[in-house]
Design an enzyme around this catalytic site. Sequence first.
Site, PDB file in Angstrom:
ATOM      1  N   SER A  29      66.939   2.768 -42.262  1.00  0.00           N
ATOM      2  CA  SER A  29      66.927   4.232 -42.264  1.00  0.00           C
ATOM      3  C   SER A  29      66.019   4.794 -43.350  1.00  0.00           C
ATOM      4  O   SER A  29      65.916   6.008 -43.513  1.00  0.00           O
ATOM      5  CB  SER A  29      68.345   4.771 -42.472  1.00  0.00           C
ATOM      6  OG  SER A  29      68.882   4.320 -43.706  1.00  0.00           O
ATOM      7  N   HIS A 168      71.800  45.228 -20.248  1.00  0.00           N
ATOM      8  CA  HIS A 168      71.277  44.545 -19.055  1.00  0.00           C
ATOM      9  C   HIS A 168      69.752  44.661 -18.977  1.00  0.00           C
ATOM     10  O   HIS A 168      69.174  44.577 -17.890  1.00  0.00           O
ATOM     11  CB  HIS A 168      71.904  45.107 -17.777  1.00  0.00           C
ATOM     12  CG  HIS A 168      73.396  45.150 -17.801  1.00  0.00           C
ATOM     13  ND1 HIS A 168      74.179  44.047 -17.534  1.00  0.00           N
ATOM     14  CD2 HIS A 168      74.263  46.151 -18.093  1.00  0.00           C
ATOM     15  CE1 HIS A 168      75.465  44.366 -17.644  1.00  0.00           C
ATOM     16  NE2 HIS A 168      75.539  45.639 -17.994  1.00  0.00           N
ATOM     17  N   SER A 289      43.806  32.653 -27.228  1.00  0.00           N
ATOM     18  CA  SER A 289      43.728  31.743 -26.088  1.00  0.00           C
ATOM     19  C   SER A 289      42.415  30.987 -26.135  1.00  0.00           C
ATOM     20  O   SER A 289      41.391  31.521 -26.551  1.00  0.00           O
ATOM     21  CB  SER A 289      43.825  32.543 -24.786  1.00  0.00           C
ATOM     22  OG  SER A 289      43.394  31.776 -23.679  1.00  0.00           O
ATOM     23  N   GLU A 302      57.732  32.822 -30.154  1.00  0.00           N
ATOM     24  CA  GLU A 302      57.988  31.888 -29.058  1.00  0.00           C
ATOM     25  C   GLU A 302      58.462  30.539 -29.584  1.00  0.00           C
ATOM     26  O   GLU A 302      59.401  29.936 -29.030  1.00  0.00           O
ATOM     27  CB  GLU A 302      56.728  31.722 -28.217  1.00  0.00           C
ATOM     28  CG  GLU A 302      56.395  32.964 -27.399  1.00  0.00           C
ATOM     29  CD  GLU A 302      55.082  32.856 -26.649  1.00  0.00           C
ATOM     30  OE1 GLU A 302      54.867  33.662 -25.746  1.00  0.00           O
ATOM     31  OE2 GLU A 302      54.263  31.963 -26.975  1.00  0.00           O
ATOM     32  N   GLN A 334      74.988   6.694 -39.627  1.00  0.00           N
ATOM     33  CA  GLN A 334      73.597   6.758 -40.071  1.00  0.00           C
ATOM     34  C   GLN A 334      72.835   7.822 -39.274  1.00  0.00           C
ATOM     35  O   GLN A 334      71.811   8.344 -39.728  1.00  0.00           O
ATOM     36  CB  GLN A 334      72.919   5.393 -39.882  1.00  0.00           C
ATOM     37  CG  GLN A 334      71.491   5.328 -40.383  1.00  0.00           C
ATOM     38  CD  GLN A 334      70.969   3.910 -40.433  1.00  0.00           C
ATOM     39  OE1 GLN A 334      71.380   3.110 -41.277  1.00  0.00           O
ATOM     40  NE2 GLN A 334      70.085   3.566 -39.508  1.00  0.00           N
TER      41      GLN A 334
END
Length: 469
Positions: A29, A168, A289, A302, A334
Amino acid sequence: MMKVTQDKKLWGGRFAEETAPLVELFNASVGFDQRLYEQDIRGSLAHVAMLGRVGILQPQEVEQITAGLEDILKDIRAGTFEWRLDREDVHMNIEAALRDRIGAVAGKLHTARSRNDQVAVDFRLFVKEAALELAELTRELRRVMVSEAEKHLSSADGQPIILPGYTHLQVAQPILLSHWFMAYTAMLSRDEGRFRDAAERMDESPLGSSALAGTPWPIDRHDTAAALGFARPTPNSLDGVGSRDFALEFLSACAVLMAHLSRLSEETVLYSTFEFGFLTLPDSHTTGSSIMPQKKNPDVSELARGKAGRVFGNLMGLLTVVKGTPLAYNKDLQEDKEGVFDSFDTCAIVLKLYAEMLPRSVWNADTTRAAAARGYSTATDVADFLARAGVPFREAHEVVGGLVGVASRSGRQLWELSDAELKAAHPLLSAEVARSLTVEESVKGRRSFGGTAPERVREAVEAAKAALG
């Protein structure tokens, strides 16, 4: 750099052959729990100091071990310490390195201690400190929310910014933008409280519980608990090494916080769309973009919304791990750390990002006010007008519902209906009454405690500022 050669295991006395390489990899670990090095060395320093105070170790032995641990801590902080996979975890890496540096006396550090209580105290220290850090970061975002609420009590024309309130996701009633900010402030206040409550409940030291049954050595658990900043030692050794409910409570608080931040993210995404146009996010916290040059993507919101799922999963993961583990320690435990580390890191960065982004964002007051005026958002105010004149509210509700039907079928707002249409619905109504029930008047009328009237929101802001100090 992780070294994979093997040396003699510190626990290897009864074993006749070396650990298989695949088992080494599966069992280790250190790749993630090396993050606990500070807590591990603090625990060892407290333990060895106590062993000296009660006479189990000689002063020179305490001095040697302490100096060795402090040197290792310096090397880890400097990035020069060699972490080795064959030494399994953070605890064995540090102990083996101590033995390499100061010789056999290093073995006396483990007197009256098991790796079980060592793991438990390291992890509990981390989770307690993580809970308190997230409480402070949540508090900082609360301060930002309150500051934004106060700022938007006046827009460019000196009037509060009005926002459509939704149920709503349909326009319901107009509210102040500041009231919206104060709603999230209230949520974050509870989130902060959950982290602080969790930290208080986990404020117990398992050090000295040993493997599971305690120890015959004359140790002082209250001494080490105080040295490590815990309020008290755990009262039961079996529970001290075998329970992880403190981590579950921390993960639960993280999950609720991320649920709130995900709701904030959803609204931020919606309000910043072209269709809503309520909110302009800063260039510094948005992206473009690769193909569409006009795009401005709300990636922070997001990602925060998406990462909430990871945090929820971490809670469910640990619940699933612990539900079938018998007392006391099992290797299953662990699996407690990676989810906690991930949830802490995720919550911390999202809190910091929103604290940066919100003050740089611009609310478009004309757009939000126009949106609040659409969708018959003052229909309840017309019903309240009739009710105040003595008409039973249910009857008033039906009258106004009929008027909304008339207006919607002709593409008009309530204040655009004629005197004749209004009086046909009820003699107390008129065009003058309808025109007077603006979104501004609607907001001003919501004076009940906790309501959206400007004076109530100002009171809430002042109360929140006083609470934050």
